[in-house]
Motif scaffolding. Structure first.
Motif, short mmCIF file in Angstrom:
data_model
loop_
_atom_site.label_atom_id
_atom_site.label_comp_id
_atom_site.label_asym_id
_atom_site.label_seq_id
_atom_site.Cartn_x
_atom_site.Cartn_y
_atom_site.Cartn_z
N ASP A 1 0.81 -1.22 0.00
CA ASP A 1 0.00 0.00 0.00
C ASP A 1 0.85 1.27 0.00
O ASP A 1 0.44 2.28 -0.58
N ARG B 1 -2.99 -5.58 9.08
CA ARG B 1 -2.57 -4.20 9.22
C ARG B 1 -3.27 -3.57 10.41
O ARG B 1 -4.44 -3.81 10.67
N THR C 1 -11.01 -1.57 4.31
CA THR C 1 -10.64 -2.29 5.53
C THR C 1 -10.28 -1.38 6.69
O THR C 1 -10.40 -1.79 7.85
N ARG C 2 -9.86 -0.15 6.41
CA ARG C 2 -9.46 0.74 7.50
C ARG C 2 -10.65 1.03 8.42
O ARG C 2 -11.69 1.49 7.97
N SER D 1 -4.24 -3.21 4.07
CA SER D 1 -4.82 -1.90 4.30
C SER D 1 -5.44 -1.37 3.02
O SER D 1 -4.82 -1.38 1.96
N ASP E 1 -4.34 -0.58 10.98
CA ASP E 1 -5.44 0.37 10.80
C ASP E 1 -6.78 -0.31 10.55
O ASP E 1 -7.80 0.36 10.38
N LEU E 2 -6.83 -1.63 10.56
CA LEU E 2 -8.10 -2.35 10.52
C LEU E 2 -8.93 -2.07 11.76
O LEU E 2 -10.17 -2.06 11.70
N THR F 1 -1.68 0.65 15.52
CA THR F 1 -1.56 2.00 14.98
C THR F 1 -1.33 2.95 16.14
O THR F 1 -2.15 3.01 17.05
#
Length: 312
Positions: A71, A227, A204-205, A200, A229-230, A254
């Motif tokens: 990403d 990731r 999905t974030r 990401s 940020d999920l 994160t």
């Protein structure tokens, strides 16, 4: 062809790589030590060079990442020129990441993390009932290479495993069933264990938020090896504090590194490792990357599409 290698390959792995381009000149260095001159001379780079360093690349035709994720190289801030073929390392991490996350989940189910804490404090404490994967419903978000390896481990323990992916097609080996991402709410309430290996993306974030967690079976386990940020981390903390989740395992957060004063550290029944599942700690990862990169050097020389080629 000049090939610049930024990974710590051993002699066997170097031999595998060089067999993919026997007439090429190979230069081995590290990401920390590589110079702009070396980058400028390279026709192919093996290793996830930081995007800002690519400004020095004048002759580059291929960038072979050592990560399954890409990403950072294709988002609006990415600087990979359109003329450069970009490939990721999907297929290199299945064993390493799946085994790591499987161990974390099983440790939570058997209270091994808290028993370790008790050992450090010299406390002889019975933590009570445990749970098992035998007969459990496991939901795997991301039914690719890593997810498939994880599913096979769970099925070997007697679990029923459902995979979630963008499109439903043939059920991959290792899964009992698959469903589309848009249908996740239909299977989420029945899952005893939910594990994510999702990359990401805009879709999905923040997916695992208060609403998502409220739909989980009370007492389920959640794990994230994809990731950070999920997850909406304050919502995860709340779900652990309320008992909505029995436990959670994270190899990604994160931000990373997670600040020492972040409240996530003190959430109950949470097992954190510092994004190490997918690094080079298991020797098979570099073996796999060497084979993928060798194959792609052959494809580059032949003018063929690369394995794991990424559009950008």
């Amino acid at each position: 062809m000049n090939v610049l290698v930024l990974l710590p390959f051993n002699d066997v792995q170097r031999a595998v790589l060089e067999a993919g381009a026997p007439d090429a000149d190979f230069r081995y260095t590290t990401k920390a030590a590589v110079t702009d001159e070396e980058i400028a001379a390279a026709d192919a780079i093996i290793g996830s060079l930081a995007v800002d360093r690519l400004q020095a690349a004048r002759n580059l035709r291929m960038l072979q990442l050592n990560s399954a994720g890409y990403d950072n190289y294709v988002n609006p801030a990415g600087t990979v020129p359109a003329s450069v073929k970009l490939a990721c390392a999907v297929g290199a991490y299945g064993q390493a990441v799946s085994e790591h996350m499987f161990a974390m989940v099983l440790a939570l189910m058997k209270h091994l993390d808290t028993y370790r804490d008790d050992q450090r404090s010299h406390a002889w404490t019975d933590r009570g009932a445990v749970t098992t994967l035998a007969g459990a419903q496991v939901l795997v978000l991301g039914a690719g290479d890593i997810g498939t390896h994880f599913a096979q481990l769970c099925r070997a323990m007697g679990a029923r495993v459902t995979g979630v992916r963008r499109r439903v097609g043939v059920v991959p080996e290792g899964f009992d069933a698959v469903c589309a991402m848009d249908d996740i709410e239909t299977v989420l309430p029945d899952a005893d264990v939910i594990v994510s290996f999702l990359p990401s993306s805009d879709k999905t974030r923040g997916l695992v938020d208060a609403r998502f967690l409220s739909q989980c079976k009370r007492g389920a386990y959640f794990a994230n090896g994809g990731r950070g940020d999920l997850v909406v981390q304050p919502d995860l903390i709340a779900a652990l504090e309320s008992g909505q989740l029995a436990g959670a395992a994270l190899d990604v957060t994160t931000p990373e590194p997670l600040p020492a004063d972040d409240p996530l550290w003190d959430a109950p029944n949470l097992f954190i490792t510092p994004h190490v599942a997918g690094q080079f700690h298991l020797y098979t990862v570099l073996d796999n990357i060497a084979h993928i990169a060798a194959e792609n050097l052959q494809h580059l020389a032949a003018g063929e599409p690369l394995r794991n080629e990424v559009e950008h």
